[in-house]
Design an enzyme around this catalytic site. Structure first.
Site, mmCIF file in Angstrom:
data_model
loop_
_atom_site.group_PDB
_atom_site.id
_atom_site.type_symbol
_atom_site.label_atom_id
_atom_site.label_comp_id
_atom_site.label_asym_id
_atom_site.label_seq_id
_atom_site.Cartn_x
_atom_site.Cartn_y
_atom_site.Cartn_z
ATOM 1 C CG HIS A 193 -2.068 -0.990 1.109
ATOM 2 N ND1 HIS A 193 -2.868 -1.355 2.168
ATOM 3 C CD2 HIS A 193 -2.512 -1.711 0.045
ATOM 4 C CE1 HIS A 193 -3.765 -2.250 1.759
ATOM 5 N NE2 HIS A 193 -3.563 -2.488 0.480
ATOM 6 C CB CYS A 214 5.474 13.246 -10.469
ATOM 7 S SG CYS A 214 4.614 14.381 -11.595
ATOM 8 C CD GLU A 230 -10.674 -7.052 17.351
ATOM 9 O OE1 GLU A 230 -11.488 -6.991 18.280
ATOM 10 O OE2 GLU A 230 -10.333 -6.068 16.679
HETATM 11 P P1 OAD Z 1 -7.500 -2.554 10.572
HETATM 12 O O1 OAD Z 1 -7.575 -1.328 11.399
HETATM 13 O O2 OAD Z 1 -8.636 -2.850 9.673
HETATM 14 O O3 OAD Z 1 -7.301 -3.824 11.505
HETATM 15 C C1 OAD Z 1 -6.323 -3.865 12.495
HETATM 16 C C2 OAD Z 1 -6.301 -5.217 13.139
HETATM 17 O O4 OAD Z 1 -5.247 -5.236 14.098
HETATM 18 C C3 OAD Z 1 -7.579 -5.567 13.912
HETATM 19 O O5 OAD Z 1 -8.052 -6.815 13.483
HETATM 20 C C4 OAD Z 1 -7.138 -5.641 15.382
HETATM 21 O O6 OAD Z 1 -7.778 -6.674 16.088
HETATM 22 C C5 OAD Z 1 -5.664 -5.939 15.238
HETATM 23 N N1 OAD Z 1 -4.832 -5.478 16.363
HETATM 24 C C6 OAD Z 1 -5.028 -4.414 17.184
HETATM 25 N N2 OAD Z 1 -4.025 -4.308 18.070
HETATM 26 C C7 OAD Z 1 -3.165 -5.327 17.817
HETATM 27 C C8 OAD Z 1 -1.926 -5.751 18.379
HETATM 28 N N3 OAD Z 1 -1.373 -5.117 19.421
HETATM 29 N N4 OAD Z 1 -1.309 -6.846 17.859
HETATM 30 C C9 OAD Z 1 -1.869 -7.493 16.806
HETATM 31 N N5 OAD Z 1 -3.030 -7.145 16.236
HETATM 32 C C10 OAD Z 1 -3.677 -6.077 16.722
HETATM 33 O O7 OAD Z 1 -6.121 -2.475 9.770
HETATM 34 P P2 OAD Z 1 -5.657 -3.289 8.472
HETATM 35 O O8 OAD Z 1 -6.289 -4.616 8.396
HETATM 36 O O9 OAD Z 1 -4.177 -3.210 8.415
HETATM 37 O O10 OAD Z 1 -5.282 0.708 3.477
HETATM 38 O O11 OAD Z 1 -6.245 -2.378 7.317
HETATM 39 C C11 OAD Z 1 -6.016 -2.743 5.980
HETATM 40 C C12 OAD Z 1 -5.975 -1.519 5.111
HETATM 41 O O12 OAD Z 1 -7.165 -0.747 5.318
HETATM 42 C C13 OAD Z 1 -4.856 -0.550 5.446
HETATM 43 O O13 OAD Z 1 -3.630 -0.902 4.862
HETATM 44 C C14 OAD Z 1 -5.374 0.736 4.916
HETATM 45 C C15 OAD Z 1 -6.784 0.644 5.436
HETATM 46 O O14 OAD Z 1 -7.718 1.412 4.797
HETATM 47 C C16 OAD Z 1 -5.064 1.828 2.790
HETATM 48 O O15 OAD Z 1 -4.995 2.916 3.319
HETATM 49 C C17 OAD Z 1 -4.931 1.617 1.320
#
Ligand code: OAD
Length: 244
Positions: free
Chosen positions: A114, A122, A210
């Site tokens: 990402h 640019c 979770e």
């Molecule tokens: P999310 O915010 O959707 O999910 C985060 C996950 O991390 C959740 O399932 C939590 O349970 C878990 N979590 C929280 N604390 C934690 C810890 N200490 N250790 C391990 N896990 C933990 O984030 P992503 O799945 O990364 O994209 O989101 C995917 C994409 O959506 C991102 O890359 C971004 C976003 O929109 C773009 O911006 C293109």
């Protein structure tokens, strides 16, 4: 305590999401204080937003650059760097995160599907992405070609980076571990299903506090945070151990 045995013939695919950086003090996207609870994706992270109001987009990414200042890698990042030191090119680290905490934790080969928060590019010419720590509040910077400089981020509606390489590695891996990702955003949400869709036996494990939305694609979920679980998760067997 759960351990994943890695034998000399294994190839390990690691997918990380915002959760791995949560214990470094960076917000996730969908948690209680998540970024998407405070900002509308379509207003700050889409090509339409960029066309409509590039200044607002830069305000958002400038804010995120400031939030990242001073944040340090945690034991989860370091555990994955140590795994890479043991496995070398048998490990592939793919992150959805735009922070640089994997690299700062010691990982050498990180694929940022990402993009990277501290790079810009640019929006018009093919000049490659370049390192950029600046924050832009007033003026949207311009390229020499006249185009506008944008964050090197994959926005919603754009194609993630390095997908050919990623899908090659998904076909080759025998172990897939996803850490701290909600399993809601494609294409990463389908990586485990894709890796397991062939006739090969792929062990797929999820690590996080979770269960993710794509829980059924994993044979096991290890409940706990990245810093609790990752430092003791992997047991790497050497050739010598196999021979005994
Ligand atoms: P999310 O915010 O959707 O999910 C985060 C996950 O991390 C959740 O399932 C939590 O349970 C878990 N979590 C929280 N604390 C934690 C810890 N200490 N250790 C391990 N896990 C933990 O984030 P992503 O799945 O990364 O994209 O989101 C995917 C994409 O959506 C991102 O890359 C971004 C976003 O929109 C773009 O911006 C293109």
């Amino acid at each position: 305590m759960t351990t994943i045995e890695i034998s000399p013939s294994d190839r390990v695919f690691i997918l990380t999401g915002a959760g791995i950086s949560a214990e470094s003090g960076l917000p996730t996207f969908r948690g209680a204080d998540g970024i998407w609870r405070q900002h509308r994706v379509e207003e700050v992270a889409s090509p339409v937003a960029w066309q409509r109001d590039p200044k607002m987009v830069w305000e958002f990414y400038s804010m995120r650059r400031r939030v990242h200042e001073g944040k340090q890698p945690n034991a989860g990042h370091r555990a994955l760097a140590q795994l890479e030191a043991q496995l070398g090119e048998r490990m592939f680290l793919c992150t959805q995160n735009v922070d640089a905490l994997h690299e700062r934790g010691g990982s050498r080969r990180v694929v940022h599907m990402h993009g990277e928060l501290f790079k810009s590019r640019c929006d018009t010419c093919s000049r490659p992405p370049f390192a950029d720590q600046n924050t832009y509040e007033e003026e949207v910077p311009r390229c020499e070609c006249g185009g506008r400089i944008r964050p090197h981020i994959c926005w919603f509606g754009e194609t993630p980076y390095e997908l050919d390489r990623i899908f090659d590695e998904l076909q080759r891996c025998t172990v897939l571990v996803a850490v701290g990702t909600s399993g809601l955003v494609e294409p990463a949400a389908s990586f485990a299903a894709y890796a397991r869709s062939s006739h090969r036996r792929v062990r797929a494990i999820y690590v996080g506090p979770e269960e993710p939305a794509n829980r059924l694609d994993f044979e096991r979920c290890v409940a706990g945070t990245a810093t609790e679980v990752l430092p003791t998760l992997f047991a790497v067997r050497s050739e010598a151990a196999r021979a005994v």
